[in-house]
Design a protein around this motif. Structure first.
Motif, PDB file in Angstrom:
ATOM      1  N   VAL A  38     -31.279  26.780  34.208  1.00 47.76           N
ATOM      2  CA  VAL A  38     -30.172  26.202  33.443  1.00 47.76           C
ATOM      3  C   VAL A  38     -30.676  25.564  32.154  1.00 47.76           C
ATOM      4  O   VAL A  38     -30.085  25.738  31.080  1.00 47.76           O
ATOM      5  N   VAL A  39     -31.795  24.821  32.238  1.00 48.28           N
ATOM      6  CA  VAL A  39     -32.371  24.195  31.046  1.00 48.28           C
ATOM      7  C   VAL A  39     -32.771  25.269  30.031  1.00 48.28           C
ATOM      8  O   VAL A  39     -32.525  25.144  28.824  1.00 48.28           O
ATOM      9  N   GLY A  40     -33.388  26.356  30.527  1.00 48.16           N
ATOM     10  CA  GLY A  40     -33.784  27.438  29.636  1.00 48.16           C
ATOM     11  C   GLY A  40     -32.599  28.083  28.939  1.00 48.16           C
ATOM     12  O   GLY A  40     -32.663  28.401  27.742  1.00 48.16           O
ATOM     13  N   LEU A  41     -31.501  28.299  29.684  1.00 45.97           N
ATOM     14  CA  LEU A  41     -30.297  28.860  29.076  1.00 45.97           C
ATOM     15  C   LEU A  41     -29.754  27.948  27.979  1.00 45.97           C
ATOM     16  O   LEU A  41     -29.348  28.415  26.907  1.00 45.97           O
ATOM     17  N   ARG A  42     -29.759  26.650  28.263  1.00 46.81           N
ATOM     18  CA  ARG A  42     -29.237  25.691  27.284  1.00 46.81           C
ATOM     19  C   ARG A  42     -30.095  25.684  26.032  1.00 46.81           C
ATOM     20  O   ARG A  42     -29.571  25.690  24.904  1.00 46.81           O
ATOM     21  N   GLN A  43     -31.400  25.681  26.195  1.00 44.43           N
ATOM     22  CA  GLN A  43     -32.281  25.696  25.026  1.00 44.43           C
ATOM     23  C   GLN A  43     -32.120  26.984  24.232  1.00 44.43           C
ATOM     24  O   GLN A  43     -32.112  26.963  22.993  1.00 44.43           O
ATOM     25  N   THR A  44     -31.989  28.116  24.923  1.00 46.82           N
ATOM     26  CA  THR A  44     -31.780  29.397  24.244  1.00 46.82           C
ATOM     27  C   THR A  44     -30.481  29.384  23.451  1.00 46.82           C
ATOM     28  O   THR A  44     -30.418  29.899  22.325  1.00 46.82           O
ATOM     29  N   ALA A  45     -29.438  28.777  24.024  1.00 43.16           N
ATOM     30  CA  ALA A  45     -28.152  28.710  23.334  1.00 43.16           C
ATOM     31  C   ALA A  45     -28.277  27.950  22.018  1.00 43.16           C
ATOM     32  O   ALA A  45     -27.670  28.330  21.005  1.00 43.16           O
ATOM     33  N   TYR A  46     -29.093  26.892  21.997  1.00 38.16           N
ATOM     34  CA  TYR A  46     -29.289  26.148  20.746  1.00 38.16           C
ATOM     35  C   TYR A  46     -30.189  26.927  19.788  1.00 38.16           C
ATOM     36  O   TYR A  46     -29.939  26.949  18.574  1.00 38.16           O
ATOM     37  N   ARG A  47     -31.209  27.580  20.311  1.00 38.06           N
ATOM     38  CA  ARG A  47     -32.097  28.352  19.437  1.00 38.06           C
ATOM     39  C   ARG A  47     -31.350  29.506  18.760  1.00 38.06           C
ATOM     40  O   ARG A  47     -31.603  29.835  17.600  1.00 38.06           O
ATOM     41  N   GLN A  48     -30.447  30.151  19.489  1.00 39.57           N
ATOM     42  CA  GLN A  48     -29.711  31.296  18.961  1.00 39.57           C
ATOM     43  C   GLN A  48     -28.485  30.884  18.147  1.00 39.57           C
ATOM     44  O   GLN A  48     -27.837  31.740  17.545  1.00 39.57           O
ATOM     45  N   GLY A  49     -28.181  29.610  18.151  1.00 38.32           N
ATOM     46  CA  GLY A  49     -27.024  29.141  17.392  1.00 38.32           C
ATOM     47  C   GLY A  49     -25.709  29.265  18.116  1.00 38.32           C
ATOM     48  O   GLY A  49     -24.641  29.057  17.528  1.00 38.32           O
ATOM     49  N   TRP A  50     -25.741  29.604  19.430  1.00 37.95           N
ATOM     50  CA  TRP A  50     -24.502  29.671  20.201  1.00 37.95           C
ATOM     51  C   TRP A  50     -23.933  28.271  20.416  1.00 37.95           C
ATOM     52  O   TRP A  50     -22.716  28.099  20.511  1.00 37.95           O
ATOM     53  N   LEU A  51     -24.815  27.299  20.546  1.00 38.48           N
ATOM     54  CA  LEU A  51     -24.426  25.899  20.543  1.00 38.48           C
ATOM     55  C   LEU A  51     -24.967  25.267  19.266  1.00 38.48           C
ATOM     56  O   LEU A  51     -26.109  25.526  18.872  1.00 38.48           O
ATOM     57  N   ARG A  52     -24.177  24.437  18.638  1.00 36.37           N
ATOM     58  CA  ARG A  52     -24.539  23.896  17.327  1.00 36.37           C
ATOM     59  C   ARG A  52     -25.271  22.570  17.433  1.00 36.37           C
ATOM     60  O   ARG A  52     -24.956  21.726  18.277  1.00 36.37           O
ATOM     61  N   THR A  53     -26.260  22.410  16.564  1.00 34.39           N
ATOM     62  CA  THR A  53     -26.814  21.083  16.321  1.00 34.39           C
ATOM     63  C   THR A  53     -26.166  20.534  15.061  1.00 34.39           C
ATOM     64  O   THR A  53     -25.717  21.297  14.197  1.00 34.39           O
ATOM     65  N   HIS A  54     -26.109  19.232  14.963  1.00 30.12           N
ATOM     66  CA  HIS A  54     -25.406  18.601  13.845  1.00 30.12           C
ATOM     67  C   HIS A  54     -26.364  17.684  13.093  1.00 30.12           C
ATOM     68  O   HIS A  54     -26.977  16.785  13.683  1.00 30.12           O
ATOM     69  N   ARG A  55     -26.489  17.940  11.806  1.00 31.43           N
ATOM     70  CA  ARG A  55     -27.301  17.067  10.956  1.00 31.43           C
ATOM     71  C   ARG A  55     -26.377  16.090  10.248  1.00 31.43           C
ATOM     72  O   ARG A  55     -25.373  16.488   9.650  1.00 31.43           O
ATOM     73  N   ILE A  56     -26.720  14.808  10.329  1.00 30.63           N
ATOM     74  CA  ILE A  56     -25.926  13.792   9.661  1.00 30.63           C
ATOM     75  C   ILE A  56     -26.555  13.464   8.315  1.00 30.63           C
ATOM     76  O   ILE A  56     -27.609  13.998   7.952  1.00 30.63           O
ATOM     77  N   SER A  57     -25.929  12.561   7.574  1.00 35.69           N
ATOM     78  CA  SER A  57     -26.322  12.336   6.179  1.00 35.69           C
ATOM     79  C   SER A  57     -27.467  11.345   6.015  1.00 35.69           C
ATOM     80  O   SER A  57     -27.872  11.066   4.879  1.00 35.69           O
ATOM     81  N   VAL A  58     -27.995  10.806   7.112  1.00 32.01           N
ATOM     82  CA  VAL A  58     -29.141   9.899   7.030  1.00 32.01           C
ATOM     83  C   VAL A  58     -30.213  10.391   8.001  1.00 32.01           C
ATOM     84  O   VAL A  58     -29.913  11.154   8.928  1.00 32.01           O
ATOM     85  N   PRO A  59     -31.470   9.979   7.812  1.00 32.87           N
ATOM     86  CA  PRO A  59     -32.527  10.409   8.729  1.00 32.87           C
ATOM     87  C   PRO A  59     -32.308   9.913  10.158  1.00 32.87           C
ATOM     88  O   PRO A  59     -31.717   8.855  10.382  1.00 32.87           O
ATOM     89  N   VAL A  60     -32.812  10.705  11.118  1.00 35.51           N
ATOM     90  CA  VAL A  60     -32.680  10.380  12.539  1.00 35.51           C
ATOM     91  C   VAL A  60     -34.051  10.375  13.192  1.00 35.51           C
ATOM     92  O   VAL A  60     -34.832  11.325  13.039  1.00 35.51           O
ATOM     93  N   VAL A  61     -34.349   9.302  13.898  1.00 37.53           N
ATOM     94  CA  VAL A  61     -35.566   9.183  14.705  1.00 37.53           C
ATOM     95  C   VAL A  61     -35.148   9.173  16.167  1.00 37.53           C
ATOM     96  O   VAL A  61     -34.308   8.367  16.563  1.00 37.53           O
ATOM     97  N   VAL A  62     -35.714  10.065  16.961  1.00 37.87           N
ATOM     98  CA  VAL A  62     -35.397  10.136  18.389  1.00 37.87           C
ATOM     99  C   VAL A  62     -36.591   9.644  19.190  1.00 37.87           C
ATOM    100  O   VAL A  62     -37.721  10.104  18.980  1.00 37.87           O
TER     101      VAL A  62
END
Length: 346
Positions: A38-62
């Motif tokens: 399941v984790v692999g499927l989720r990561q693949t979905a983000y890598r392929q762009g099926w699920l979107r990541t969102h960049r905001i207008s200021v830097p982000v530290v995780v």
């Protein structure tokens, strides 16, 4: 209390397999294989762009970790936030707010009750006096921080929250436990496979404590460490006493954190004689939890303390801790972060 006891027994059973040398059985391994799929499927979905990541207008530290449970992230987040602010930035913190009873988005400040904002967000707000927003949707929470005037977002425990694009990652590794048996959940403590890097960004690994074994940092990753230190106890009346003055005293030690043994060991190192009372991480306390047969002072972590202020016994004390960072950690973080984002202050 019975539910908490059952949860504690389950945690102990799992910890023996994750860190205690007991081999996980076939059932746990099969569940881990399903979880990994399941984790692999989720990561693949983000890598392929099926699920979107969102960049905001200021830097982000995780700031986060690959394992379940506490690794000292929150004190490090506090140190990073204070260092950013001291160098001209206006940081804010986003968090899921694990364990809170409220729903949706919540702006947390020093007056927020832990059951409404979460124990760790309330602790950060009280220590740092910066905007803190809790929300299951960290993208929405980050945008709220921008509305509140923040020019950098620090995500507490957000390593596996892939929707929020990041400019800098810090992975916290507990020196003594590391990655345990290196199995995925529930056979081991790993939330995601080792070596997977979904985002192309600058990153650091930071070790909480020290270990005789060398820690092999991945190529291109700078490794540093920090310690959690505390030298004074504080009571309900905000009276402070040096921890050294309690040498030899027997106390009830209360900890509902990811690794309670670390707290009990720290009290022993300072010469106290703790009677340990371990509760599950993010435990919701009641007054009965702090009633013990033997009349002794109670010493607890600050994270637990903020949840018990309305029913603390008279002889209860907390041990505030802070992250004592190794030489160069905060300087290296700020330099690498500002270089990665192209934004500099001062």
């Amino acid at each position: 209390m019975r539910r908490a006891s059952m949860k504690s027994r389950l945690e102990h059973w799992l910890l023996q397999r994750w860190y205690g040398g007991v081999e996980p059985g076939l059932g746990l391994r099969l569940l881990a294989a399903i979880y990994g799929f399941v984790v692999g499927l989720r990561q693949t979905a983000y890598r392929q762009g099926w699920l979107r990541t969102h960049r905001i207008s200021v830097p982000v530290v995780v700031v986060g970790n690959r394992t379940v449970g506490g690794s000292g992230k929150t004190p490090l987040v506090i140190a990073l936030v204070e260092h950013l602010r001291a160098n001209g930035w206006k940081p804010g913190v986003v968090s899921r707010g694990y364990g809170r009873s409220s729903r949706g988005q919540r702006v947390v400040d020093a007056s927020t009750r832990p059951d409404e904002g979460g124990d760790e967000p309330v602790l950060i707000a009280r220590r740092c006096n910066v905007p803190v927003v809790v929300h299951a949707d960290r993208v929405a929470a980050a945008r709220k921080l921008i509305e509140l005037g923040c020019d950098v977002v620090v995500a507490d425990d957000g390593l596996q929250h892939y929707r929020l694009q990041r400019d800098f990652e810090i992975e916290v590794v507990e020196a003594g436990r590391r990655y345990g048996n290196e199995f995925l959940l529930p056979a081991g403590p790993l939330r995601e496979p080792l070596g997977d890097q979904l985002f192309t960004c600058s990153r650091m690994q930071v070790r909480n404590g020290t270990d005789a074994r060398p820690l092999d940092w991945p190529d291109g990753v700078a490794g540093y460490h920090f310690y959690l230190i505390g030298d004074s106890l504080v009571n309900c009346e905000n009276r402070s006493e040096p921890l050294s003055s309690w040498h030899g005293r027997r106390v009830h030690a209360v900890a509902g954190i990811g690794h309670p043994q670390r707290f009990f060991d720290s009290l022993r190192l300072h010469g106290l004689d703790p009677v340990p009372h371990a509760f599950p991480d993010h435990h919701v306390y009641t007054a009965d939890d702090l009633q013990f047969d033997e009349p002794l002072p109670i010493v607890m972590t600050e994270k637990d303390w903020v949840k018990c202020t309305s029913f603390l016994p008279a002889d209860a004390w907390m041990l505030p801790v802070q992250a004592e960072c190794s030489d160069g950690l905060l300087t290296a973080f700020l330099t690498q972060f500002e270089d990665a984002t192209g934004h500099h202050r001062g």
